[in-house]
Each structure stands twice: as structure tokens, then as C-alpha cells.
Design a protein around this motif. Sequence first.
Motif, PDB file in Angstrom:
ATOM      1  N   ALA A   1       0.847  -1.200   0.000  1.00 28.42           N
ATOM      2  CA  ALA A   1       0.000   0.000   0.000  1.00 28.42           C
ATOM      3  C   ALA A   1       0.881   1.248   0.000  1.00 28.42           C
ATOM      4  O   ALA A   1       1.935   1.299   0.621  1.00 28.42           O
ATOM      5  N   VAL A   2       0.422   2.259  -0.743  1.00 25.04           N
ATOM      6  CA  VAL A   2       1.169   3.515  -0.872  1.00 25.04           C
ATOM      7  C   VAL A   2       0.724   4.484   0.222  1.00 25.04           C
ATOM      8  O   VAL A   2      -0.476   4.662   0.464  1.00 25.04           O
ATOM      9  N   GLU A   3       1.706   5.090   0.855  1.00 21.20           N
ATOM     10  CA  GLU A   3       1.435   6.135   1.854  1.00 21.20           C
ATOM     11  C   GLU A   3       1.798   7.478   1.224  1.00 21.20           C
ATOM     12  O   GLU A   3       2.947   7.686   0.827  1.00 21.20           O
ATOM     13  N   VAL A   4       0.826   8.377   1.053  1.00 20.98           N
ATOM     14  CA  VAL A   4       1.057   9.663   0.400  1.00 20.98           C
ATOM     15  C   VAL A   4       1.118  10.765   1.454  1.00 20.98           C
ATOM     16  O   VAL A   4       0.281  10.816   2.371  1.00 20.98           O
ATOM     17  N   TYR A   5       2.101  11.638   1.315  1.00 22.85           N
ATOM     18  CA  TYR A   5       2.275  12.792   2.213  1.00 22.85           C
ATOM     19  C   TYR A   5       2.151  14.057   1.369  1.00 22.85           C
ATOM     20  O   TYR A   5       3.145  14.612   0.878  1.00 22.85           O
ATOM     21  N   PRO A   6       0.914  14.576   1.183  1.00 23.17           N
ATOM     22  CA  PRO A   6       0.691  15.695   0.238  1.00 23.17           C
ATOM     23  C   PRO A   6       1.340  16.992   0.691  1.00 23.17           C
ATOM     24  O   PRO A   6       1.644  17.846  -0.153  1.00 23.17           O
ATOM     25  N   ASP A   7       1.571  17.156   1.992  1.00 25.60           N
ATOM     26  CA  ASP A   7       2.130  18.409   2.474  1.00 25.60           C
ATOM     27  C   ASP A   7       3.552  18.629   1.983  1.00 25.60           C
ATOM     28  O   ASP A   7       3.970  19.777   1.804  1.00 25.60           O
ATOM     29  N   ASN A   8       4.323  17.571   1.800  1.00 25.38           N
ATOM     30  CA  ASN A   8       5.707  17.758   1.327  1.00 25.38           C
ATOM     31  C   ASN A   8       5.979  17.082  -0.013  1.00 25.38           C
ATOM     32  O   ASN A   8       7.126  16.892  -0.407  1.00 25.38           O
ATOM     33  N   GLY A   9       4.920  16.664  -0.691  1.00 26.09           N
ATOM     34  CA  GLY A   9       5.081  16.143  -2.046  1.00 26.09           C
ATOM     35  C   GLY A   9       5.854  14.845  -2.132  1.00 26.09           C
ATOM     36  O   GLY A   9       6.648  14.671  -3.070  1.00 26.09           O
ATOM     37  N   ARG A  10       5.610  13.916  -1.241  1.00 22.70           N
ATOM     38  CA  ARG A  10       6.312  12.626  -1.304  1.00 22.70           C
ATOM     39  C   ARG A  10       5.346  11.497  -0.938  1.00 22.70           C
ATOM     40  O   ARG A  10       4.283  11.733  -0.355  1.00 22.70           O
ATOM     41  N   ALA A  11       5.726  10.315  -1.305  1.00 21.95           N
ATOM     42  CA  ALA A  11       4.951   9.114  -0.990  1.00 21.95           C
ATOM     43  C   ALA A  11       5.929   7.958  -0.804  1.00 21.95           C
ATOM     44  O   ALA A  11       7.061   7.986  -1.310  1.00 21.95           O
ATOM     45  N   THR A  12       5.511   6.939  -0.078  1.00 17.57           N
ATOM     46  CA  THR A  12       6.369   5.764   0.142  1.00 17.57           C
ATOM     47  C   THR A  12       5.544   4.489  -0.021  1.00 17.57           C
ATOM     48  O   THR A  12       4.320   4.494   0.128  1.00 17.57           O
ATOM     49  N   ALA A  13       6.251   3.441  -0.314  1.00 15.12           N
ATOM     50  CA  ALA A  13       5.639   2.107  -0.384  1.00 15.12           C
ATOM     51  C   ALA A  13       6.752   1.082  -0.164  1.00 15.12           C
ATOM     52  O   ALA A  13       7.953   1.415  -0.223  1.00 15.12           O
ATOM     53  N   GLU A  14       6.369  -0.129   0.104  1.00 15.42           N
ATOM     54  CA  GLU A  14       7.347  -1.197   0.231  1.00 15.42           C
ATOM     55  C   GLU A  14       7.294  -2.101  -0.992  1.00 15.42           C
ATOM     56  O   GLU A  14       6.226  -2.348  -1.551  1.00 15.42           O
ATOM     57  N   LEU A  15       8.480  -2.585  -1.369  1.00 18.49           N
ATOM     58  CA  LEU A  15       8.587  -3.572  -2.439  1.00 18.49           C
ATOM     59  C   LEU A  15       8.953  -4.913  -1.818  1.00 18.49           C
ATOM     60  O   LEU A  15       9.914  -5.009  -1.047  1.00 18.49           O
ATOM     61  N   ALA A  16       8.196  -5.931  -2.141  1.00 19.19           N
ATOM     62  CA  ALA A  16       8.510  -7.282  -1.676  1.00 19.19           C
ATOM     63  C   ALA A  16       9.197  -8.032  -2.811  1.00 19.19           C
ATOM     64  O   ALA A  16       8.629  -8.195  -3.897  1.00 19.19           O
ATOM     65  N   TRP A  17      10.442  -8.456  -2.580  1.00 16.78           N
ATOM     66  CA  TRP A  17      11.240  -9.160  -3.581  1.00 16.78           C
ATOM     67  C   TRP A  17      11.260 -10.650  -3.252  1.00 16.78           C
ATOM     68  O   TRP A  17      11.400 -11.047  -2.097  1.00 16.78           O
ATOM     69  N   SER A  18      11.158 -11.459  -4.299  1.00 12.63           N
ATOM     70  CA  SER A  18      11.284 -12.908  -4.126  1.00 12.63           C
ATOM     71  C   SER A  18      12.142 -13.464  -5.262  1.00 12.63           C
ATOM     72  O   SER A  18      11.790 -13.333  -6.436  1.00 12.63           O
ATOM     73  N   TRP A  19      13.281 -14.044  -4.880  1.00 10.42           N
ATOM     74  CA  TRP A  19      14.211 -14.628  -5.843  1.00 10.42           C
ATOM     75  C   TRP A  19      14.171 -16.148  -5.706  1.00 10.42           C
ATOM     76  O   TRP A  19      14.462 -16.677  -4.631  1.00 10.42           O
ATOM     77  N   GLU A  20      13.825 -16.837  -6.779  1.00  9.19           N
ATOM     78  CA  GLU A  20      13.890 -18.299  -6.800  1.00  9.19           C
ATOM     79  C   GLU A  20      15.259 -18.683  -7.335  1.00  9.19           C
ATOM     80  O   GLU A  20      15.521 -18.661  -8.534  1.00  9.19           O
ATOM     81  N   LEU A  21      16.149 -19.023  -6.419  1.00  8.25           N
ATOM     82  CA  LEU A  21      17.538 -19.321  -6.769  1.00  8.25           C
ATOM     83  C   LEU A  21      17.785 -20.817  -6.621  1.00  8.25           C
ATOM     84  O   LEU A  21      18.192 -21.297  -5.572  1.00  8.25           O
ATOM     85  N   GLY A  22      17.479 -21.540  -7.687  1.00  6.04           N
ATOM     86  CA  GLY A  22      17.609 -22.985  -7.614  1.00  6.04           C
ATOM     87  C   GLY A  22      16.588 -23.554  -6.647  1.00  6.04           C
ATOM     88  O   GLY A  22      15.396 -23.323  -6.757  1.00  6.04           O
ATOM     89  N   SER A  23      17.090 -24.293  -5.662  1.00  7.30           N
ATOM     90  CA  SER A  23      16.196 -24.906  -4.690  1.00  7.30           C
ATOM     91  C   SER A  23      15.912 -23.984  -3.509  1.00  7.30           C
ATOM     92  O   SER A  23      15.170 -24.341  -2.600  1.00  7.30           O
ATOM     93  N   ALA A  24      16.511 -22.797  -3.507  1.00  9.12           N
ATOM     94  CA  ALA A  24      16.347 -21.863  -2.392  1.00  9.12           C
ATOM     95  C   ALA A  24      15.569 -20.628  -2.849  1.00  9.12           C
ATOM     96  O   ALA A  24      15.527 -20.289  -4.032  1.00  9.12           O
ATOM     97  N   THR A  25      14.950 -19.955  -1.885  1.00  2.70           N
ATOM     98  CA  THR A  25      14.209 -18.728  -2.150  1.00  2.70           C
ATOM     99  C   THR A  25      14.707 -17.638  -1.215  1.00  2.70           C
ATOM    100  O   THR A  25      14.847 -17.864  -0.006  1.00  2.70           O
ATOM    101  N   TRP A  26      14.978 -16.478  -1.783  1.00  2.00           N
ATOM    102  CA  TRP A  26      15.374 -15.322  -0.971  1.00  2.00           C
ATOM    103  C   TRP A  26      14.265 -14.280  -1.056  1.00  2.00           C
ATOM    104  O   TRP A  26      14.000 -13.729  -2.113  1.00  2.00           O
ATOM    105  N   ASP A  27      13.588 -14.041   0.073  1.00  2.00           N
ATOM    106  CA  ASP A  27      12.546 -13.026   0.171  1.00  2.00           C
ATOM    107  C   ASP A  27      13.044 -11.866   1.021  1.00  2.00           C
ATOM    108  O   ASP A  27      13.602 -12.085   2.112  1.00  2.00           O
TER     109      ASP A  27
END
Length: 630
Positions: free
Chosen positions: A86-112
Motif C-alpha cells: 500500500a502507498v502512503e502519500v504525504y501531500p504536504d511535502n510532495g512525497r509518498a512511500t511504499a514497500e517492495l517485496a522481492w522474491s528470488w527463486e535461486l535454484g532450490s532456495a528462495t530469498w525473500d
Amino acid sequence: MRRRFGRRGAATVVALVVAASLVGCSGDDEEREAATDVVTSLAQALSAGELDDVPLSGARPAEAQEQLDTIVAGMGDVEPVVSGSAVEVYPDNGRATAELAWSWELGSATWDHTTTVELTGAGEDWSVRWSPALVESSLLEGEVLRARTVAAPRGAVLAGDGTAIVLPRPVVRYGIDKSLTDAATAATSAQALAEALGIDAAAFVQRVAAAGPRAFVEALVVRAEQADPNLLSGTPGVAALEGARDLAPTRTFAAPVLGTVGEATAEIVEESEGAVAAGDVVGLSGLQRRYDDTLRGTDGLSVVVVDAEGGEREVHAEEPVPGTNLATTLDVPLQTLAESALAEVGPASALVAVRPSDGALLAVANGPGAGGNNVATSGRFAPGSTFKVVSALALLRAGVAPDDAVECPATTTVDGRTFENYDDYPATALGRITLTAAVANSCNTAFLGNADLVGEGALAEAAAALGLGVDHDLGFPAYLGSVPAPEGATEAAASLIGQGRVQASPMAMATVAASVAAGRTVLPRLLPEVATEQVPPATPLTAEEASALQGFLRAVVTEGSGRALADLPGAPVGAKTGTAEFGTATPPATHAWMIATQGDLAVAVFVETGESGSRTAGPVLRRFLAGAAG
């Protein structure tokens, strides 16, 4: 295209599923929707590795793309799955933030892992503030990611006493280190090294030429004790690297059965469908190949951040799962002794030793003439007169007792074909003799003269009672013989003396001997953890029959063709010699066989081309039994 990184570096294609669950929680709805669209676009772009359509600030698109490519190059040819929060918007200072969830399938292992994305803008106009920390939260300028496979320790192949047969042993890897010389000199040195090692020079020179400028191109791996420390010493680019490989005690130790371990072939890589990559160490043949998935285990993973000076810090780790050991019944001293007994035999040869009490295969040795083929357990040959043990059982069941008289003429004719005894058959054992004497001296004509007593299917039934001719999946390449129904009187007669279409492996004939010694049908086993349900014979071996057969084998040693074993120390020895004609030459070539029992040990020796069972296979058997007793 990025280099593939998968299980053991295997090619792994990761499906791109970008799930952006971007539901706003504050700020103006239109601003939030616009910022959400940008984060969704960013997540999709990072998943694909292409930033062309993402509005960026803090770096030009080309610079950001170059940084992204550099950062993830060490992750292999794997595209991550990236989704936004979900995006968090801060209109007073013209910025917004969100999180990115990364998932790498590296062979038999997963890096989240997760990172934070910052946006700047207002209304419907938002852009992403580019930073390496978008990819991994701790990344700084100039730092990159690198994923490494952590090889799982390979499971050991165990002997019957639980000790490891195959385990890491020191080796020397000969090859060309291209970082030490120029390309032209490397080619010249590769030619010289290949010739010195006796490998295909043209193919090796081609591999060296195709490798990168800093590559080490392996030519041959040898055991450390066999390595020549001065081989081409001083030749530019020639290198000898010390290392370890999973090896048996000796180069030949049960090699056709146990198999070998080495770098995956192109065929194995293709068949693995991405589970194995070029350069991976896998089972190449034998048990190592068949049980590779079990022995190999599961590789671990290490993801590190590498700074501009080469310093590293680990940001993710998964420990490897060691492979599972594979238990066998092999007896290391007996296997070594068997191979020593065969060492000077020129033609293809084999020696198999079975423990009658439980069917354990103690030795499955192939001589140097076998050329790496598994003659011992999967060879198919006419067993000759060793098969008379089976025929004798069939005659016992037809009512002929051990002391009953049978005729043993010099020759006999069946359906127009003349059969005779072997060349040096003793004249004193011709004429009217007992069945015991016929077995002891291996009188062909006595068995052929009583062929009419053996009813249809009786020979195959007797063979099954002694463990021959019934297929079982034993978990390794195994041939337990065949006793097909004869086609005509001539073939029926030939079958009684182990010719015609009767076939057996050395293991099958060792099983026959073991069944006689045990007094029951023995099923050979090499892998105690592989469950095999024995097919019961239609007519099991009785105690009386076993006693008679044991008497026959003992008579071979005390008064017949196996006298050379009479003075061996230890328990009394029983035996049966065998010679089987094969091929179209005149006179025909002959296989040489000899089987024996001594205490809780049953042995079969086979030599593909020999003079006779007693003269060719007999000395090998004697060396083995003498060593086993000592």
C-alpha cells in the motif's frame, strides 16, 4: 541474457508473477491512485529488469538501468518476482512511500526481502527516487549483489560394516590456467598437456580456446598418489591444482557397479530439465548415477553485498542439506581381494562372492579385461557345466538318487547331434558310474543320456529353486539368468549342460552356489535399504535335496575336477567347474567358470575366454579363497 543461476548453477526459468496489492490508506484519492500506478509500474519493471517505462528522479534512466544491471548481474539469469505494498502519500511535502517485496527463486532456495521506495511529486505526476537500496535495503553506491551456491556434502556410499567406501579423497586437477599466459601460448601448452596425459588433444585445445581469458580449463583429474608433480613443470599456463573428489579406495574398486562422480555431461544437464547445470558435480554412472538425487543432497545459498574494494557482507544464507548415505553390503577387504585375484586375467572376467546366510553381496569384481563393463552382475553368458548343479537337482526330483548308477559313455547322440565330454575327461570315470561321480567329473554324456527323465518345465523349476532365472528389481543392474523352454530335443539336451539358450551372470551362478550352501533359495542383495520382495519358487528346495547337492559339490573337490581346492584351509570346500562353448570358430571358443562354497561364503568366477573351468577360473578362485581364509 543474464547467466543462469539455479540449483548447483542449474538453468532455472522463474515465472514472472507481479502481484501489486496497492490499496491506499491516506492522502488524496487521485494522488494515491497516481502514485500507486507508478509503484505498480516499478514493480513490474524490476521483475523484468527493464526500467525504460518508469518515471525516475535522482538518476537518468540509462544510468539507473546500468546500475540495476550491474547490481543484479551476480544473481544469475533469474528474474525476481517483485510486488508493491500500500502507498502512503504525504501531500504536504510532495512525497509518498511504499514497500517492495522481492522474491528470488535461486535454484532450490528462495530469498525473500523487502525494500522501501520513495516517490516525489503531486497530483497525477509522480516519479521514483532511484537508489541502489531499491534492490536491497543496505546497498550503497558502487555495491552489487552476488549469489553463490553452497554445495551440499555428498552422501557416502557405505560398506557392509557401515564405513564409507566412497568419500572425499585428495586429487590433482591438471589443466590450463589462461590467466597465466596468452591465448597462443595456452593453445600450444594445451596440446602438450593433452599428449602427456593421453587425452584427446584436439578436443582439449578447442575447449581451452573457447574458455574465457582467465579460466582454468580442466584436462584430467587423477588421484593424488598417482600425480606426477613434475609433469610439464615450467610449461606456460600448465597448472596442477590440489583438491578432493568423492572416490572409492582404488580406481577400479567395484567401479562398474558403484559408478563414478564428476562434472555433469551435456546429456545429464539436458535430461535434468534445469536441475543440473554444466560444471555441477553429479553421479555419472552406476549407483552414483541411479541414486544421485539421494546422494547429492540440497545445495545451500549465500547472497552477499560486494563493495568496490571487493569486501563482502552476507545478507542472506540458507544452509545446505547434506546428501543421504547409500548403504551396501560390500566387504572392502573381500572386494579388494577379488580385484587382486583378477588383476592378471587378460580376457573379460568377474568374481562375485555372496554370503549364503543372508544373500549379501560381499564382492562384485570385474577384471581389467571387462573394459569398465559390469560383467559381474549383469553379464549374460552360457554357464556351461556349472549349470549341472541345476540339472542334478532336476534329476534328483525325477527320482535319480546320488548313488544311483548312470551311464557315462565317451560320446552320445541326441536327435542326430553328437555330444562328447571335455578333452581330458578321465577314462576311469567312463562307463557305469554314480550320479555323484557324474557331477564330480562333469560327465556331459551322463546328463544327456537322462534328458528324457526331465519333464517339461522341470529344469526351469529347479533353476528357480536355486535362485536362477527369476527376475527381481534389486536396485542395481542385475541379471539372474534365463532358462527358456527348449525348442527341440537337441536344445533340451544342450540346456542340461548349460548350453543352448541357457544364460547366467556370474552373480546368478554365485546365487546358485549360495542357495545350495544355505539349503534354501537365496536372493542376492547389494542395497539393504532397497526392499525387494522375493518371488517364491514353485517348488522350494528341500533339506534332503540341499544335502545331496552339497555332497555333489564336495565330491567335485575330493574326487573330481576341483581337486586343486582340496588343501585350502578352513571349512570344507564344495565346487563345480564349467566350460561353455560360444561363437562360430572351429574349434569354438570357450567360457571358463568355477563356483564354490566354503562356510558362509559362495563364489563364482568367470573368464570370458579360457581353456577350461579348472585350468583358467580355478586358479583365480583358489587365490580368492586362500586370501579370504587368511
